[in-house]
Design an enzyme around this catalytic site. Structure first.
Site, PDB file in Angstrom:
ATOM      1  CB  SER A  21      -0.927  -0.023   1.208  1.00  0.00           C
ATOM      2  OG  SER A  21      -1.940   0.942   1.073  1.00  0.00           O
ATOM      3  CG  ASN A  22      -0.252   4.681  -1.340  1.00  0.00           C
ATOM      4  OD1 ASN A  22      -0.898   5.546  -0.772  1.00  0.00           O
ATOM      5  ND2 ASN A  22      -0.760   3.977  -2.360  1.00  0.00           N
ATOM      6  N   PRO A  23       1.181   5.554   1.993  1.00  0.00           N
ATOM      7  CG  PRO A  23       2.986   6.822   2.716  1.00  0.00           C
ATOM      8  CD  PRO A  23       2.471   6.069   1.544  1.00  0.00           C
ATOM      9  CB  ALA A  88      -2.309   7.194  -3.500  1.00  0.00           C
TER      10      ALA A  88
END
Ligand code: C5P
Length: 211
Positions: A21-23, A88
């Site tokens: 995933s990403n933040p 995102a």
């Protein structure tokens, strides 16, 4: 206007307890949704996993993976005037999802495959009156890379900024609006102000299309 907004990250599961995933927090997408609702627009949000409380009068669909997000976007896009894609989306997902938790190994290779580009797919089906807005978070050559994405994804507008701005909501930063007619606008503002400015730009684009 009827506005579809995507927000937050996506999760691409490796096994039942691990994912890529990403933040991303979804903050900007939800700020735009709230302001749009306040201005009297109809708003639908498709959100990846993020911790934002429910918003009154706004339908929020929760999804996890890029494929789930794509499915929802494709379903709702034909019903709206505007798509704002702040999510995102993970560019890759594991080639396979293991059904059981993977046992610890000293060394192993995870095979990744590319996710579909949601914007690129839906923009092929856009009608003359619809507006599509994308975002570009760049670590170098912001304008050049964003312009390429604007063209490749056939967007009406792309909002570009630097990766160094990631996450901080209260700080003012340089943000660029790149339009499909070749014009560019630079603003220096917070995310909250960006949400208002962006809605203003979209309203202008929509009224121009209708005349
Ligand atoms: O190519 P890049 O990921 O930088 O493009 C960012 C824009 O494209 C964002 O608006 C994002 O929501 C969208 N995107 C997408 N599908 C992907 C990856 C990104 O629609 N698989």
């Amino acid at each position: 206007m009827k506005i579809l907004i995507t927000a937050g990250p996506t999760r691409e599961y490796i096994d039942p307890v691990r994912f890529i995933s990403n933040p991303a927090t979804g903050t900007l997408g939800f700020m735009i949704a709230k302001k749009a609702k306040k201005k009297g627009h109809d708003v639908i949000v498709i959100a990846g996993p993020c911790e934002i409380p429910p918003l009154k009068g706004i339908k929020v669909f929760s999804v996890e993976s890029a494929l789930e997000m794509q499915d929802r976007v494709e379903r709702y896009f034909p019903l709206v005037d505007v798509l704002i894609m702040t999510a995102a989306v993970s560019d890759w997902r594991p080639a396979r999802m293991y059904k059981q938790k993977i046992k610890i190994k000293r060394n192993w290779k995870l095979n990744l495959i590319a996710n579909p580009d949601i914007l690129k797919t839906v923009s092929r089906r856009k009608n003359r009156n619809q507006i599509i807005v994308g975002f570009a978070l760049e670590s170098e050559n912001i304008l050049e890379n964003a312009r390429k994405k604007l063209k490749k994804k056939r967007l009406d507008l792309i909002v570009a900024n630097s990766i160094s701005n990631f996450g901080n909501t209260s700080k003012k930063t340089d943000i660029f609006f790149l339009f499909s007619d070749g014009t560019t606008k630079k603003v220096f503002c917070t995310k909250a102000r960006l949400a208002s400015l962006l809605l203003g730009e979209i309203e202008k684009l929509v009224s121009r299309k209708q005349h």
